[in-house]
Design an enzyme around this catalytic site. Structure first.
Site, PDB file in Angstrom:
ATOM      1  N   GLY A 116     123.649  44.136  20.693  1.00  0.00           N
ATOM      2  CA  GLY A 116     122.186  44.015  20.864  1.00  0.00           C
ATOM      3  C   GLY A 116     121.836  42.599  21.285  1.00  0.00           C
ATOM      4  O   GLY A 116     120.948  41.973  20.714  1.00  0.00           O
ATOM      5  N   THR A 156     118.012  40.690  24.079  1.00  0.00           N
ATOM      6  CA  THR A 156     116.625  40.291  23.792  1.00  0.00           C
ATOM      7  C   THR A 156     116.507  39.958  22.303  1.00  0.00           C
ATOM      8  O   THR A 156     117.443  40.192  21.531  1.00  0.00           O
ATOM      9  CB  THR A 156     115.621  41.435  24.103  1.00  0.00           C
ATOM     10  OG1 THR A 156     116.037  42.613  23.390  1.00  0.00           O
ATOM     11  CG2 THR A 156     115.540  41.767  25.577  1.00  0.00           C
ATOM     12  N   ALA A 170     125.752  51.369  22.803  1.00  0.00           N
ATOM     13  CA  ALA A 170     126.581  50.773  21.736  1.00  0.00           C
ATOM     14  C   ALA A 170     126.998  51.801  20.687  1.00  0.00           C
ATOM     15  O   ALA A 170     127.949  51.573  19.937  1.00  0.00           O
ATOM     16  CB  ALA A 170     125.809  49.644  21.059  1.00  0.00           C
ATOM     17  N   TYR A 193     106.540  50.262   6.597  1.00  0.00           N
ATOM     18  CA  TYR A 193     107.848  49.661   6.898  1.00  0.00           C
ATOM     19  C   TYR A 193     108.845  49.837   5.742  1.00  0.00           C
ATOM     20  O   TYR A 193     109.659  50.761   5.760  1.00  0.00           O
ATOM     21  CB  TYR A 193     107.714  48.174   7.309  1.00  0.00           C
ATOM     22  CG  TYR A 193     108.938  47.772   8.091  1.00  0.00           C
ATOM     23  CD1 TYR A 193     108.959  47.785   9.478  1.00  0.00           C
ATOM     24  CD2 TYR A 193     110.137  47.467   7.438  1.00  0.00           C
ATOM     25  CE1 TYR A 193     110.112  47.499  10.194  1.00  0.00           C
ATOM     26  CE2 TYR A 193     111.293  47.177   8.139  1.00  0.00           C
ATOM     27  CZ  TYR A 193     111.268  47.196   9.516  1.00  0.00           C
ATOM     28  OH  TYR A 193     112.406  46.928  10.212  1.00  0.00           O
TER      29      TYR A 193
HETATM   30  P1  NAD Z   1     114.862  43.943  20.495  1.00  0.00           P
HETATM   31  O1  NAD Z   1     114.205  45.182  20.975  1.00  0.00           O
HETATM   32  O2  NAD Z   1     114.405  42.640  21.044  1.00  0.00           O
HETATM   33  O3  NAD Z   1     116.459  44.014  20.762  1.00  0.00           O
HETATM   34  C1  NAD Z   1     117.200  45.184  20.658  1.00  0.00           C
HETATM   35  C2  NAD Z   1     118.562  45.005  21.306  1.00  0.00           C
HETATM   36  O4  NAD Z   1     119.307  46.235  21.118  1.00  0.00           O
HETATM   37  C3  NAD Z   1     118.533  44.768  22.822  1.00  0.00           C
HETATM   38  O5  NAD Z   1     119.567  43.874  23.176  1.00  0.00           O
HETATM   39  C4  NAD Z   1     118.829  46.151  23.405  1.00  0.00           C
HETATM   40  O6  NAD Z   1     119.425  46.139  24.705  1.00  0.00           O
HETATM   41  C5  NAD Z   1     119.824  46.645  22.364  1.00  0.00           C
HETATM   42  N1  NAD Z   1     119.956  48.106  22.342  1.00  0.00           N
HETATM   43  C6  NAD Z   1     119.039  49.050  22.023  1.00  0.00           C
HETATM   44  N2  NAD Z   1     119.578  50.283  22.066  1.00  0.00           N
HETATM   45  C7  NAD Z   1     120.877  50.117  22.437  1.00  0.00           C
HETATM   46  C8  NAD Z   1     121.968  50.994  22.635  1.00  0.00           C
HETATM   47  N3  NAD Z   1     121.859  52.308  22.467  1.00  0.00           N
HETATM   48  N4  NAD Z   1     123.147  50.464  23.031  1.00  0.00           N
HETATM   49  C9  NAD Z   1     123.308  49.131  23.221  1.00  0.00           C
HETATM   50  N5  NAD Z   1     122.312  48.242  23.001  1.00  0.00           N
HETATM   51  C10 NAD Z   1     121.117  48.737  22.618  1.00  0.00           C
HETATM   52  O7  NAD Z   1     114.750  43.998  18.910  1.00  0.00           O
HETATM   53  P2  NAD Z   1     114.710  42.919  17.750  1.00  0.00           P
HETATM   54  O8  NAD Z   1     113.334  42.871  17.207  1.00  0.00           O
HETATM   55  O9  NAD Z   1     115.413  41.656  18.126  1.00  0.00           O
HETATM   56  O10 NAD Z   1     115.568  43.707  16.653  1.00  0.00           O
HETATM   57  C11 NAD Z   1     116.924  43.432  16.379  1.00  0.00           C
HETATM   58  C12 NAD Z   1     117.165  43.645  14.903  1.00  0.00           C
HETATM   59  O11 NAD Z   1     116.389  42.695  14.153  1.00  0.00           O
HETATM   60  C13 NAD Z   1     116.742  45.040  14.406  1.00  0.00           C
HETATM   61  O12 NAD Z   1     117.660  45.487  13.448  1.00  0.00           O
HETATM   62  C14 NAD Z   1     115.394  44.757  13.758  1.00  0.00           C
HETATM   63  O13 NAD Z   1     115.065  45.704  12.766  1.00  0.00           O
HETATM   64  C15 NAD Z   1     115.669  43.391  13.156  1.00  0.00           C
HETATM   65  N6  NAD Z   1     114.454  42.627  12.788  1.00  0.00           N
HETATM   66  C16 NAD Z   1     113.427  42.484  13.668  1.00  0.00           C
HETATM   67  C17 NAD Z   1     112.281  41.810  13.258  1.00  0.00           C
HETATM   68  C18 NAD Z   1     111.096  41.619  14.187  1.00  0.00           C
HETATM   69  O14 NAD Z   1     110.013  41.327  13.696  1.00  0.00           O
HETATM   70  N7  NAD Z   1     111.263  41.765  15.464  1.00  0.00           N
HETATM   71  C19 NAD Z   1     112.200  41.230  11.972  1.00  0.00           C
HETATM   72  C20 NAD Z   1     113.293  41.366  11.117  1.00  0.00           C
HETATM   73  C21 NAD Z   1     114.415  42.077  11.530  1.00  0.00           C
END
Ligand code: NAD
Length: 397
Positions: free
Chosen positions: A48, A51, A114, A238
């Site tokens: 992941g 982004t 993935a 959430y």
């Molecule tokens: P994001 O949408 O920016 O990034 C998601 C990533 O996953 C991307 O690189 C995308 O290409 C990849 N991805 C999605 N589906 C895929 C697949 N099937 N195969 C391969 N790659 C795939 O999301 P984010 O907000 O950075 O979230 C990442 C983690 O952080 C998550 O577990 C989220 O719950 C956690 N998180 C996010 C926040 C927030 O506020 N954004 C806060 C705490 C925790």
């Protein structure tokens, strides 16, 4: 061609190559300015990585620790014939890869699902070709709406619903800049099960098992996955909602993976991160309003961080630099400590009941929210000339 934002609900259909590249350069400059991270990872797999928190982790590993990286992501390439730009994560990855290689680092990219066995094998091959042939850090940062089970072929879809009883709450329609009331419905048992299948810990465990079996986990390998806890007000949607059940499953998986990595003198844990505008979080009801208020309060207090600052702090103060992870009672690292401090939360919830459509600009940082959202796609980035034609081609090979 000139590229402008085409927003549909909570996604933007276009992305700007130079804007995304500038974002990556700014993030690299931030991490470098914080100084080298001592005794950091040497070779990292980021699942992941294109982004949000995953990209920030990759940049912290490469430009904070000097690590080689393998990135896994699911992004859309450019369609030159139909003049359709690639997705933001594609351009982010192209820019990261260029800079990493200029710095003499190995950077391999795997674009695909993935959750599949095939992509896991491709990542293993890329690790084997890397200078160390192994990884000493595995970051699991996927945010996906669906997952195909690699064994059965069944497709599971995640939902953002409550558990037990519906929740009615204030929310922000970011398109119309209006405060609205939303009723978030109750998830069925099947929907909860499916959400856990997608966003829970099963796939993280499958990754570690595949990497272990292939012999590409280095001694002392650490694995970290990201979770969100948030304030009580967002609990119904959430933490106690369908996505929260998946996150609890991720936390459960951390214990099993920790036990497995201990055999390599390593460890696994969850980092609970701050709420930030990303492609994933903008889809969650109630959260955009909460973030707009949170940004206002945290910026005024001088403790606002973006994904890069969060991940640089995680690497520098919890993972490496001879530091010890500061676990909470549940074994999680709390990068959300500033967000959830009583002082910040008190102010956020003093503002919450007072916000209306009319005073949105004054009481919240909705401007900052919108800027951050557009910024995800490379728009509105300082120093980028949007009147200039862009070449939508960019290589991630
Ligand atoms: P994001 O949408 O920016 O990034 C998601 C990533 O996953 C991307 O690189 C995308 O290409 C990849 N991805 C999605 N589906 C895929 C697949 N099937 N195969 C391969 N790659 C795939 O999301 P984010 O907000 O950075 O979230 C990442 C983690 O952080 C998550 O577990 C989220 O719950 C956690 N998180 C996010 C926040 C927030 O506020 N954004 C806060 C705490 C925790």
């Amino acid at each position: 061609m000139k590229i402008t934002p085409r927003i549909k609900g909570f996604i933007c259909l276009t992305a700007h190559p130079e804007g995304c590249a500038k974002n990556v350069d700014d993030a690299i400059a931030f991490v470098k300015a914080k100084g080298a991270i001592e005794n950091g990872c040497k070779s990292a797999l980021i699942i992941g990585s294109s982004t949000g928190y995953g990209l920030a982790s990759r940049i912290s590993a490469a430009f904070g620790c000097g690590a080689d990286t393998v990135g896994v992501f699911f992004e859309r390439g450019p369609d030159v014939e139909r003049e359709r730009p690639a997705s933001a994560g594609w351009y982010n990855t192209a820019a990261f890869t260029r800079r990493a290689r200029e710095a003499g680092l190995y950077a391999a990219n795997i674009n695909g699902d993935a959750f599949s066995d095939e992509i896991k094998q491709k990542a293993i091959e890329a690790i084997k070709k890397s200078p160390l042939g192994k990884v000493d850090l595995v970051v699991y940062s996927l945010a996906s709406p669906r997952r195909t089970d690699p064994k059965t072929g069944e497709v599971y879809k995640s939902v953002l619903k409550t558990v037990g009883k519906p929740s009615v709450n204030k929310s922000l329609d970011t398109d119309k800049a209006q405060i609205v009331e939303v009723e978030v419905p109750v998830a069925t048992d099947k929907e909860i099960f499916d959400t856990v299948k997608v966003m829970g810990g099963e796939d993280w465990k499958l990754w570690i098992e595949a990497l272990d079996k292939a012999g590409v986990l280095a001694e002392g390998c650490t694995s970290v996955a990201y979770s969100y806890i948030g304030p009580e007000l967002t609990y119904p949607i959430y933490r106690e909602g369908s996505i929260g059940q998946a996150k609890k499953d991720l936390e459960r998986a951390a214990e099993e993976i920790d036990a497995q990595l201990k055999l390599h003198r390593g460890k696994a844990f969850i980092s609970a991160n701050k709420a930030l505008v990303t492609q994933a979080s903008s889809a969650i009801p109630v959260v955009p309003l909460y973030i707009s208020i949170l940004y206002k309060v945290m910026k005024e207090k001088g403790c606002h961080e973006d994904c890069t600052a969060q991940m640089q702090r995680l690497f520098a103060t919890q993972l490496y630099n001879d530091s010890f992870a500061d676990f909470d009672g549940e074994g999680r690292v709390r990068m959300d400590n500033y967000e959830l401090s009583p002082e910040i939360q008190k102010q956020v919830f003093e503002i919450w009941p007072k916000v209306t459509t009319e005073n949105l600009g004054e009481l919240t940082d909705f401007e900052g929210y919108k800027k951050a959202f557009l910024g995800l796609f490379g728009f509105g980035v300082e120093g980028v000339d949007y009147d200039k034609d862009s070449d939508i081609n960019a290589s991630i090979d």
